[in-house]
Each structure stands twice: as C-alpha cells, then as structure tokens.
Design a protein around this motif. Sequence first.
Motif, PDB file in Angstrom:
ATOM      1  N   LYS A 193       0.843  -1.191   0.000  1.00 57.80           N
ATOM      2  CA  LYS A 193       0.000   0.000   0.000  1.00 57.80           C
ATOM      3  C   LYS A 193       0.880   1.243   0.000  1.00 57.80           C
ATOM      4  CE  LYS A 193      -4.145  -1.884   2.148  1.00 57.80           C
ATOM      5  NZ  LYS A 193      -5.199  -1.695   3.178  1.00 57.80           N
ATOM      6  N   SER A 547      -3.683  11.284  -1.281  1.00 57.76           N
ATOM      7  CA  SER A 547      -4.484  10.058  -1.229  1.00 57.76           C
ATOM      8  C   SER A 547      -4.473   9.461   0.170  1.00 57.76           C
ATOM      9  CB  SER A 547      -3.920   9.031  -2.214  1.00 57.76           C
ATOM     10  OG  SER A 547      -2.743   8.432  -1.687  1.00 57.76           O
ATOM     11  N   VAL A 550      -3.497   3.249  -0.168  1.00 60.90           N
ATOM     12  CA  VAL A 550      -4.287   2.475  -1.127  1.00 60.90           C
ATOM     13  C   VAL A 550      -3.485   1.289  -1.648  1.00 60.90           C
ATOM     14  CG1 VAL A 550      -5.772   4.361  -1.871  1.00 60.90           C
ATOM     15  CG2 VAL A 550      -3.565   4.034  -2.986  1.00 60.90           C
ATOM     16  N   THR A 553      -5.661  -2.705  -6.034  1.00 60.36           N
ATOM     17  CA  THR A 553      -7.006  -2.896  -6.587  1.00 60.36           C
ATOM     18  C   THR A 553      -7.948  -1.740  -6.265  1.00 60.36           C
ATOM     19  OG1 THR A 553      -7.712  -4.118  -4.619  1.00 60.36           O
ATOM     20  CG2 THR A 553      -6.781  -5.407  -6.434  1.00 60.36           C
ATOM     21  N   GLN A 554      -7.447  -0.712  -5.590  1.00 58.86           N
ATOM     22  CA  GLN A 554      -8.297   0.404  -5.203  1.00 58.86           C
ATOM     23  C   GLN A 554      -8.213   1.542  -6.225  1.00 58.86           C
ATOM     24  OE1 GLN A 554      -6.582   0.119  -0.974  1.00 58.86           O
ATOM     25  NE2 GLN A 554      -8.624   0.951  -0.588  1.00 58.86           N
ATOM     26  N   SER A 561      -8.254   4.067 -11.201  1.00 61.96           N
ATOM     27  CA  SER A 561      -7.795   2.794 -10.651  1.00 61.96           C
ATOM     28  C   SER A 561      -6.279   2.766 -10.507  1.00 61.96           C
ATOM     29  CB  SER A 561      -8.242   1.642 -11.556  1.00 61.96           C
ATOM     30  OG  SER A 561      -7.660   0.423 -11.143  1.00 61.96           O
TER      31      SER A 561
END
Length: 657
Positions: A193, A547, A550, A553-554, A561
């Motif tokens: 992430k 952000s 993440v 896949t987020q 995407s």
Amino acid sequence: MIRFLQSGNKAAKYILGGFLIILAASMVTYLIPGFMNRADSAGPSGVVASVAGEDIRADQVTKIAQQQLQAQRIPEAYMSLVMPQAVQQAVQQLIQQQEIRYEAGRMGLKAYNSEVADEMQNGMLKQYFYPNGKWIGQQEYVSFLAQNHTTPEVFEAQVRDQVLARKLFGMITAGVSVTPAEVEQAYKDKNLKVKFQYAFLSLADIQKEIHPTEAELKAFYQSNLGRYQNSIPEKRQLRYFVLLDKDAESKVTVDVADIQRYYNSNLDQYRLPDRVKVRHILITTPPPGADGKADPKAVDDARAKAADILKQLKAGGDFAALAKKYSQDTLTSQNGGEVGWIQKGQFPSPEAEKAAFSQSKGQVSDLVQSPEGFEIIQTEDKEQARLKPLAEVKDDIEKVLKAQKASAILDQQATTVQDVAQKQGLDAAAKQAGATVVESNPVGRNDSLPGVGPAPEVMAAVFATEAKAPPQMERFSQGYLVYKVTKIVPPRTPSFEEIKERVTSDFKVERANDLLQKRAKEMADRAHAEHDLAKAAKEAGATLKTSELVGRTQAVPEIGSMSGAAGVAFSLKPGEISGPINVGGKMAVLAVTDRQEASVTDPEFAQQRDALMEQLSERKRQQALDLFMSNLDTRLKNEHKLKIYKTELDRLLKTRG
C-alpha cells in the motif's frame, strides 16, 4: 452450475459441441507472430496452410470460425463484420493443434485407447456419457454427438488430441517450480500500500483558456483537410409507401375450430415438465491441472467452507443472506442465490438434480459436489408436469393464428404490389394497395424513414440500390417498404463556414493536448529539481491532493484505478516523484509520502500462501508453454514444415467478410 442452469439443456449440448475446440484454443495463449506477413504466396486449391505435410483446408477453418462465433452468440447481422477475425483465429488454432500433434508424435508420445476411454469416463464430459456412473449406451452416444454436429470418429480423435497435448504440456512444464522467496515477494507485491500527493492538470480546464482567431481556425482547417474529407456523408431521397402487418391483421378472423385444431396439433408445446424453483450457494473448486486432477488441499478447503455454511443454515441462518455473503457464483449471489425455475434435464449434474427434486418446498440439501465446486441447494417451490388446458392458452393461440394468416395475406399482397410497381410504377402500385406515396427529405444511412422507424436492414438496402433502378421492396419488422430512389446526394467535403464549430472544437482539443503535455512535463521537471511537488503544482496552477493508503485494486479520486497508469506509485520509494502520467483527460504527477509493505508474519500470508503458489506456478507454466510454442513454430517454419498460403487465405477472408 449456474451457467448451465440458466442456458437450458439445449445450450448445454451446444456448449459441448464446441467444447474441444474452445479447450484446445485455451491451452496456450501464444499466437503466431507476424501471422499475415509470413504467409507463402500460393498453395494447393482449398488449402489454407499445412503442418508437416498435413493440410488445413478452408472448409475446416470456416466450420470452426462459425462454431466459435455461434458459441459467443454473435448476432447474425454482425457475423460478416467479425468473421474475418474469427477466420484468422481459426487458422492459428488449427495450425497450433497440428503443431502439437506433430511434436508429440516426434517425441514418441501416444494416446492409448484406454486413456481416451478414461478421459470420457472421468473427464469434464462424464456427466453426459456416464450419468450416475453408467454408460449411456452406443445408440444414445451416437445420437448425442449427432445432435452436436459431430461423429464418434471425429469426437474421439479430438479427445485423443487432448490427451496427447496434456502429455506434451506436462513434459514441458514438469520442471516448473516456485521458491518460497518468490511466494513471499508475490505476497508483498500484492498487498503493498502507498500514500502519495498528486498534482493534476485537466484538459477541460486548459481548453477554456484557448481562444483561437478566425485566421488560426482557417489555417487549421486547410492543414487538416484530410480529416474533413467527405465528412458530410452520402444522402438519398426516395418516394415510398408501406404495407403494414397490423393492417392485414385487422382483416383476419380466427374461429373456435381453428384454435381447437391448432391446440390438438401442438399439445407438446403446452406440456409443462416437472420443475423446481431453487436458490443455491456455490463454493468453487480450482480447475484440474495439467495432470487432469484438482489440487486436493484446495478441494478440501472448499468442502470445509461449504460445510461451515451448511452448519449455519441448519442453525437457523437465512439462506439468502448467507448466499449474498459467501456464494462465489457472481451471477446469483447478489440476489440471495436465486436461480429461478429449472426443468428436469437442465442441471449439469445428476446429483444436483436429484437433490433439488427430492426435497420438499423450503428444504435445504446437504453438500452437493458439482463440476464447479460444492453447492447447497434450497428448493423454494415445485410444480409437477401437466398439460395446459385450452382455456389457459386460447388467447395466445388466437394471436399466433392471426399473425400467420395476416402474414400470408400480406406476403401475397406484397408479391402483387411488387409486380405492379415493376411494370406500371410506384404510384400505380400504391393505388393498387390503397396506400399513400410519401416523398422523403434527403436521408442518411443511419436515419429513419417516417412510418418505418429504425430499420438498419432497410437503409442498407436503400443505399445499395442503384440510381436508376426500378421500384424495390424490402421487408422490415412491421411490414414491407416499397420504394424508388429518386436522388443521390454524394458525400462531400464541407466548407470552413459549414464546419466551423467542429473545426473550433478540434483546434481547442489539439492545442489543449499539446499544452497539457507541456505543462505537466514542466511541473514534473520542476518538482524533481526542487524536490517539492506542492511548490511545483502551485506554480503550474495544478490541483494538489493527497491520497489515503491504497492498494493495487483500489481507486483514487481524479486519478482512477491504481491498476492503471497511477500504478507507477508502487514502484516509487517515499520521497520519490513520478514523471507525468495520463489518467484520462488529465495529466498528473505523483510524490509518494508513505509506503506500507505487508509482512510474511501476517496471518493472512499463511492463508494466501497456497493460492499464491498455485498462481505463480500457473504463470510460469503458461510462460513455458508460450516459449515452447513460439520456438516450435519458428523451427517448423525454418524447416519448411509450416506453410501458410496467402492466396487461399486472402480468398477465404474476402469470401467470409
């Protein structure tokens, strides 16, 4: 299970007809590089290619291309558009099959009769040939294959090829292995992430800044005349009248005797078979590997998960709620596992059918193993076979008979009217039919005629009619169109004044794109030089946001995407800044502020280890197969054992297209 249930028995048989072809195509993803460019000029008549002396004929290619398009349910109207691509894929597939057959033979591999028999008895099609573990019998076997447009000889040869291919591929992938370190790295990559700042510039905002002069627009128009060449399409003007089905139906009567006769002659049409209304929960099992067997641990895990759900149901759990939560059938899970009404013979496995029909209303089955996994089936409702009485279907029969009689009347009228139109002209034909002639405005190929409505087949016929042709007739969904083309307005290039609005839009888009790319690059360069994205964004007039943490896949607002262009963030370390990236109507620059790596000590790693191991193994196996097929194709071409005949291929593509 669900795909078979929803398609019906006929669909299941149809799928079987194309099963071996589709399976063979899916064994490897490799496609012949430079396919069209590598073709030989000419060969024997009707032969598209040859592999080691074995010819691939045009009729074979056409048959497979048609089967594949039918299996994909391509509408008939679009067949001609996609057929050339299907033909090329069919040629590639047949070449690949013969290459595999040749190489397996060269390596001394054989498919024995016992192996073919075992594949039929224990493979993916056993439910058709060995329901309840018993052979259906030779006569039923031959009949079943005939319904699916094949013969025992052809079918068994295809099964033999599958066994050979499995052996060959098994040898090729036997050395594939995945190390613990690779699995750990895959887990870390999958669960990584990142958090980042992102500055973006919008194409739409930049367009608002552009105010071209008249001189700039005219210069743009002149330099891009090719773009606007014949952009005003051909139009046609015609005189026509219509003969409508509804007018013919208004003249038709159907008496009681007609309805009774139709009912008596079509009793089978009104017989309702035994059927049940069911819900199900599906826990999938992995497909068989190269050895034809599924991973036993994965199967046991699926069984245990399904058993736990069944335990919850027996303890009073709500079936629909548990289906939504756990079922892996994506088509039904959101509807609480609702499948709907299913007739006998439509279930993919006798076990599932037996469970559904043996239960009373509301009853829930024990675990049922199907080709897709483990199922739990709830029988919501049941109906026994019956014959619909005449009173129940009388109105439907009357509509059918009226439509049949009206169609016959209209067809006869159309034949008479067409003859009059050809001999005496459109006005005389309209008078004969009691219709009014309409004169249209100039219409384009995609326009609709008043009184006809959207009818692509009609407009295609109109635009295929020659200028001086006599009156023509064309069927459409509501009747017949009788017409004569009176004027053809050819396509033309519009003047600057006619198309000024479009030129202005094109100019702004093109100029804005250039400016967007330039400003984004300047912002990225400035951010790298200053090590400060926020400062660079402010100077560029860009919007700056941050952000959340993440994963791959987020998605992130304004960026989209993380599996797309923004995925570059996963390759950056904290403090590093990306180059400009295109994120759909915007250009963005990212600066990673935090990077959170997953640890192999997490409990989730132990849960995902086996699945990751299998995914990596499958990827490596696929890469090994791709490389093998690529090398095999090159070797056979160099040895002059692979030949593709361009003349016959071009002829086939032209004919099919």
